[in-house]
Design an enzyme around this catalytic site. Structure first.
Site: not given
Ligand code: NAD
Length: 298
Positions: A54, A98, A121
């Site tokens: 990422k 994460q 997200d």
């Protein structure tokens, strides 16, 4: 019939090139670029490799990327304070924590602490609600479902009136993609069925699908005889089934028996190289959109 491969690797490259162009335009117009803060707690090997990818991708499209690694034993209160710092930072447009987090940290609390306007997200309840109510006008769509929808649309697959069957009902894939495909929108308008572990006659439901989206996490779950000839098959599953002795890398398999399914389906995504690269591309797209909103360009 040999199915056409839908290459997430290729399509994601096109999307990332489009994002890079937009970032250059933003820099020229405003002297600013999108900022993404990526918080990694601990050293879970899968999480480390996802975050590394990422971060690399964010830098490649010209973002201001802050990789904030924290120790496994960071107290929950400290992590919440860190998120608050990035919530208040005007140069940060997206915050990614994460998952999964270590057991002593309440994941829900962490997700709820991220400002919905920086929640790239799209896991915050506000963004889940926005997806339900206004879908294609929602600020952020969750990355994996958004990637699946992009793959379908950019491959020229007709969704209007199509029978879509989604295998799996998780919060991050099954439920949101089902909702997105059922929305009144040119990229959707499908008739959607969601099947799961308690579904009777799983095979019979799958056989009806014009578009079969599989996100179960069970290698080879979908058998070739469950696929309608000519259907589109989107395999979201990523299952580590062994280790390549020469490279030491994990051997990945999807939820669909790819080689056999390819002889029946019209179009199919491979694993790896299908949905996976799209998830990261959509994370970048959400971060770009967030910066464009703040700068008044959307
Ligand atoms: P999950 O475990 O949260 O949910 C799996 C769902 O599948 C559940 O709702 C369950 O009811 C259903 N299911 C499981 N076994 C089944 C069976 N035998 N029959 C019918 N339904 C069954 O998983 P998830 O987070 O949605 O992920 C699913 C898969 O997709 C995993 O392999 C995961 O690694 C992969 N994934 C890939 C990406 C990507 O970017 N490529 C992103 C997210 C998840």
């Amino acid at each position: 019939m040999t199915a056409e491969i839908i290459s997430g690797t290729q399509i994601s490259k096109t999307i990332l090139a489009e994002i890079k162009d937009e970032v250059e335009k933003m820099k020229a117009k405003h002297g600013k670029v999108p900022g993404l803060a990526t918080i990694l707690v601990g050293k879970n090997p899968a999480s480390v490799s996802y975050v590394t990818l990422k971060v690399k991708t964010a830098l490649s499209v010209g973002f201001n990327e802050i990789q904030d690694d924290q120790p496994e034993d960071i107290p929950e209160a400290d992590l919440l304070a860190l998120i608050d710092k990035y919530n208040k930072d005007p140069d940060i447009h997206g915050i990614l924590v994460q998952l999964p987090l270590p057991g002593h940290i309440d994941e829900k609390k962490v997700i709820n602490a991220i400002s919905p306007d920086k929640d790239v997200d799209a896991f915050h309840p506000v963004n889940v609600g926005r997806l339900m109510i206004c879908c294609d006008k929602a600020r952020f769509l969750p990355c994996t479902p958004a990637g699946i929808q992009e793959l379908i649309v950019r491959s020229g697959i007709q969704t209007c009136g199509a029978e879509v069957v989604v295998v799996g009902r998780s919060n991050i894939v099954g439920k949101p993609i089902a909702m997105m495909m059922a929305q009144k929108s040119i990229c959707a308008n499908a008739t959607v069925t969601v099947v799961h572990t308690r579904t009777k006659n799983l095979a019979e439901h799958c056989k009806r699908a014009d578009i079969l989206i599989v996100a179960a996490g069970v290698p080879g779950l979908v058998k070739p005889e469950w696929i309608k000839p000519g259907a589109t098959v989107i395999d979201v599953g990523v299952n580590r089934v062994g280790v390549n002795e020469t490279t030491g890398k994990a051997i990945l398999k999807g939820d669909v028996d790819f080689d056999a399914a390819r002889k029946i389906a019209g179009k199919i995504t491979p694993v790896p190289g299908g949905v996976g690269p799209m998830t990261i591309a959509m994370l970048m797209k959400n971060t770009l959109k967030s910066a464009q909103y703040v700068l008044g360009d959307l």
